[in-house]
Motif scaffolding. Structure first.
Motif, PDB file in Angstrom:
ATOM      1  N   THR A 104     -10.997 114.988 -14.829  1.00 33.77           N
ATOM      2  CA  THR A 104     -10.214 115.143 -16.054  1.00 33.77           C
ATOM      3  C   THR A 104      -9.259 116.082 -16.146  1.00 33.77           C
ATOM      4  OG1 THR A 104     -12.111 113.817 -17.148  1.00 33.77           O
ATOM      5  CG2 THR A 104     -10.503 114.768 -18.554  1.00 33.77           C
ATOM      6  N   VAL A 105      -9.519 117.268 -15.847  1.00 31.49           N
ATOM      7  CA  VAL A 105      -8.469 118.434 -15.832  1.00 31.49           C
ATOM      8  C   VAL A 105      -7.660 118.403 -14.522  1.00 31.49           C
ATOM      9  CG1 VAL A 105      -8.419 120.949 -15.743  1.00 31.49           C
ATOM     10  CG2 VAL A 105     -10.275 119.792 -16.958  1.00 31.49           C
ATOM     11  N   LEU A 315     -17.514 108.873  -8.270  1.00 30.60           N
ATOM     12  CA  LEU A 315     -16.533 109.171  -9.376  1.00 30.60           C
ATOM     13  C   LEU A 315     -15.196 109.532  -8.757  1.00 30.60           C
ATOM     14  CD1 LEU A 315     -16.864 109.484 -12.467  1.00 30.60           C
ATOM     15  CD2 LEU A 315     -19.225 109.078 -11.568  1.00 30.60           C
ATOM     16  N   MET A 316     -15.237 110.362  -7.561  1.00 31.88           N
ATOM     17  CA  MET A 316     -13.862 110.690  -7.188  1.00 31.88           C
ATOM     18  C   MET A 316     -13.063 109.470  -6.913  1.00 31.88           C
ATOM     19  SD  MET A 316     -11.890 112.911  -6.082  1.00 31.88           S
ATOM     20  CE  MET A 316     -12.638 114.555  -5.859  1.00 31.88           C
ATOM     21  N   LYS A 317     -13.779 108.369  -6.373  1.00 31.17           N
ATOM     22  CA  LYS A 317     -13.113 107.228  -5.857  1.00 31.17           C
ATOM     23  C   LYS A 317     -12.713 106.680  -7.247  1.00 31.17           C
ATOM     24  CE  LYS A 317     -15.952 106.100  -1.847  1.00 31.17           C
ATOM     25  NZ  LYS A 317     -17.046 105.010  -1.285  1.00 31.17           N
ATOM     26  N   ILE A 318     -13.469 106.478  -8.280  1.00 35.43           N
ATOM     27  CA  ILE A 318     -13.033 105.886  -9.410  1.00 35.43           C
ATOM     28  C   ILE A 318     -11.614 106.600 -10.040  1.00 35.43           C
ATOM     29  CG2 ILE A 318     -13.545 105.367 -11.863  1.00 35.43           C
ATOM     30  CD1 ILE A 318     -16.258 104.806 -10.807  1.00 35.43           C
ATOM     31  N   ALA A 319     -11.797 107.993 -10.157  1.00 33.22           N
ATOM     32  CA  ALA A 319     -10.776 108.677 -10.695  1.00 33.22           C
ATOM     33  C   ALA A 319      -9.455 108.626  -9.776  1.00 33.22           C
ATOM     34  CB  ALA A 319     -11.217 110.145 -10.784  1.00 33.22           C
ATOM     35  N   PHE A 320      -9.691 108.445  -8.405  1.00 32.62           N
ATOM     36  CA  PHE A 320      -8.498 108.356  -7.664  1.00 32.62           C
ATOM     37  C   PHE A 320      -7.915 106.984  -7.804  1.00 32.62           C
ATOM     38  CE2 PHE A 320      -6.419 107.137  -3.753  1.00 32.62           C
ATOM     39  CZ  PHE A 320      -5.848 108.322  -3.242  1.00 32.62           C
ATOM     40  N   PHE A 329      -7.636 108.179 -16.995  1.00 35.05           N
ATOM     41  CA  PHE A 329      -9.312 108.331 -16.932  1.00 35.05           C
ATOM     42  C   PHE A 329      -9.668 109.052 -18.376  1.00 35.05           C
ATOM     43  CE2 PHE A 329     -13.013 109.808 -14.676  1.00 35.05           C
ATOM     44  CZ  PHE A 329     -13.646 108.865 -14.505  1.00 35.05           C
ATOM     45  N   THR A 330      -9.756 108.494 -19.232  1.00 36.00           N
ATOM     46  CA  THR A 330      -9.946 109.282 -20.565  1.00 36.00           C
ATOM     47  C   THR A 330     -10.883 108.109 -21.500  1.00 36.00           C
ATOM     48  OG1 THR A 330      -7.951 108.918 -21.426  1.00 36.00           O
ATOM     49  CG2 THR A 330      -8.298 111.007 -20.417  1.00 36.00           C
ATOM     50  N   THR A 334     -14.720 104.525 -20.996  1.00 37.99           N
ATOM     51  CA  THR A 334     -14.301 104.919 -19.580  1.00 37.99           C
ATOM     52  C   THR A 334     -15.375 105.765 -18.827  1.00 37.99           C
ATOM     53  OG1 THR A 334     -12.165 104.503 -20.201  1.00 37.99           O
ATOM     54  CG2 THR A 334     -12.443 105.509 -17.876  1.00 37.99           C
ATOM     55  N   TRP A 335     -15.629 106.807 -19.366  1.00 38.73           N
ATOM     56  CA  TRP A 335     -16.511 107.739 -18.763  1.00 38.73           C
ATOM     57  C   TRP A 335     -18.054 106.970 -18.760  1.00 38.73           C
ATOM     58  CZ3 TRP A 335     -14.710 112.184 -22.210  1.00 38.73           C
ATOM     59  CH2 TRP A 335     -13.347 112.537 -21.869  1.00 38.73           C
ATOM     60  N   ILE A 336     -18.471 106.555 -19.513  1.00 37.31           N
ATOM     61  CA  ILE A 336     -19.832 105.724 -19.732  1.00 37.31           C
ATOM     62  C   ILE A 336     -19.835 104.796 -18.677  1.00 37.31           C
ATOM     63  CG2 ILE A 336     -21.572 104.345 -21.062  1.00 37.31           C
ATOM     64  CD1 ILE A 336     -20.380 106.070 -23.764  1.00 37.31           C
ATOM     65  N   THR A 337     -18.871 103.895 -18.545  1.00 39.13           N
ATOM     66  CA  THR A 337     -18.754 102.863 -17.487  1.00 39.13           C
ATOM     67  C   THR A 337     -18.887 103.557 -16.099  1.00 39.13           C
ATOM     68  OG1 THR A 337     -16.458 102.562 -17.873  1.00 39.13           O
ATOM     69  CG2 THR A 337     -18.208 101.313 -18.973  1.00 39.13           C
ATOM     70  N   ALA A 338     -17.931 104.560 -15.903  1.00 40.57           N
ATOM     71  CA  ALA A 338     -17.938 105.222 -14.698  1.00 40.57           C
ATOM     72  C   ALA A 338     -19.208 106.046 -14.193  1.00 40.57           C
ATOM     73  CB  ALA A 338     -16.678 106.332 -14.996  1.00 40.57           C
TER      74      ALA A 338
END
Length: 430
Positions: A104-105, A315-320, A329-330, A334-338
């Motif tokens: 996220t950062v 999580l890296m793949k999803i964020a990518f 990605f906020t 979004t975070w709960i499903t990820a």
């Protein structure tokens, strides 16, 4: 001689990855040289994807249903199994939250501009609609699709349980249905192995097309994601596993863990396999003072379904992909499903052959991304597999320590022999 054998075994473990990397690198070079003309190679890559798509769905069904159908006497696992599963889920969630805070950062695909088609925006649905969509389908024929991997997994587990239940009820020792599921599982795994022989060519062709179209933009995105991931895993290992070891046995627990975990670190990096690291982990946890009945249950189970490293990779793949499609990605939804997808990947999918491909299918299917991105995130998983496996395998050992604390009590280290966290040489001498 032993060094030569060791080098050969390491090469054998990495052989498939080396061939895949050679194919991908060759494809990247061809794409860079030919430019947009490299689009001519895309059909060869699409053949590989189509073969995997058609084989992976029945593989998931037969592999999972066969494994569950063969289970017997689950009650005997009792308190150990309950605590092990609880810890597996908790550490998976912690790993997911940890990497979410990082990506996220520092978004892994920040500034990347690659046109990969459209997506069905998940935020258009409320949370409960997303859960229903993720876990169920409205008709049986819809479950036989790569876009319904989570419902398929749930259905396969339920079907396998029902087969096991009926077998016990009828007193069947050798159930032909179980044998059929087992044979089909092995047959489709063999089919996957055959398809993977074409993978260096298929992925090489696909990346020739991608690089020819998007050039250095894609390469830079890969470099950023992979370079980010290695320190993430190292920090997670040092911070979280130290905390877990402290929970298990205080300062003595930390000393016991780090005094005996190095062989598992080396073995997992060399073999890229939690299963192959199992003998080393069994020896290490014995020296840590974990009772054999606990390590004999937790470690084999953990080598199959406890995958903190896989959760980090997912999580890296999803964020990518969110960055690739310019999606923020906020947000809590979004975070709960990820996190749900990453924990599912870490606790269930990694125990299935072809789990990396299945995890990618679930991500793409759930969020509605263009399937053309699957080779991209599969390659991210491949490039980060060694260190993710290290986190997986070493996490099993500290999980066994935590289970021991919950089963045996806070003072479990006082009950163990004097060989607790003894050096390997001392154990051999005794």
């Amino acid at each position: 001689m032993s060094e030569i054998i060791s080098k050969r075994s390491i090469f054998k473990s990495y052989q498939s990855m080396i061939l895949l990397l050679i194919g991908i690198i060759t494809g990247c070079i061809v794409g860079a040289v030919m430019g947009e003309k490299a689009q001519m190679f895309k059909p060869f890559g699409q053949i590989f994807l189509n073969l995997m798509f058609t084989a992976v769905v029945p593989l998931v069904f037969f592999s999972l249903s066969s494994s569950v159908a063969k289970m017997t006497n689950m009650k005997r696992l009792g308190k150990i199994l309950k605590n092990a599963l609880l810890i597996f889920f908790i550490t998976g969630i912690i790993a997911s939250i940890f990497i979410i805070a990082v990506v996220t950062v520092v978004p892994p695909a920040q500034g990347v501009s690659i046109e990969m088609g459209t997506y069905d925006e998940a935020s258009q649905m409320n949370m409960m609609d997303q859960v229903v969509k993720a876990l169920t389908v409205s008709d049986f024929n819809l479950i036989l699709s790569r876009n319904a991997m989570l419902p398929l997994i749930i259905f396969a587990i339920a079907f396998g349980y029902c087969v096991s239940f009926v077998s016990k009820e009828r007193g069947l020792i050798n159930n032909p249905v179980t044998d059929f599921l087992d044979i089909c599982s092995e047959a489709f795994m063999k089919m996957i192995n055959l398809i993977m022989l074409y993978a260096p060519i298929g992925l090489g062709a696909y990346f020739a097309s991608l690089v020819g179209t998007y050039g250095s933009e894609l390469i830079n995105a890969y470099a950023r994601a992979v370079i980010m991931f290695f320190p993430i895993c190292i920090v997670y290992f040092l911070v979280c596993f130290t905390a877990y070891a402290y929970y298990a046995g205080g300062v003595r627990g930390i000393k016991a863990y780090y005094a005996n975990i190095l062989p598992a670190v080396v073995t997992s990096l060399a073999t890229q396999s939690s299963i192959a690291t199992l003998p080393t982990n069994l020896t290490g946890t014995k020296r840590m003072g974990v009772p054999e009945d606990i390590s004999d249950i937790v470690l084999p189970l953990g080598a199959t379904i406890h995958m903190d490293g896989t959760a980090l990779t997912t999580l890296m793949k999803i964020a990518f992909l969110f960055g690739l499609f310019n999606m923020p990605f906020t947000g809590l939804n979004t975070w709960i499903t990820a996190i749900a997808i990453s924990v599912m990947s870490g606790v269930v999918i990694s125990g299935i052959p072809g789990g990396g491909m299945m995890g990618s299918l679930i991500i793409v299917g759930f969020y509605g991304f263009n399937p053309d991105v699957i080779p991209i995130i599969v390659t991210i998983g491949m490039l980060t597999d060694a260190i993710a496996t290290m986190v997986n395998a070493t996490g099993d050992a500290v999980a066994a320590m935590m289970v021991t604390r919950r089963v045996e009590g806070r003072d479990w280290m006082d009950k163990t022999s004097d060989q607790t966290y003894a050096p390997l040489e001392d154990v051999k001498a005794s």
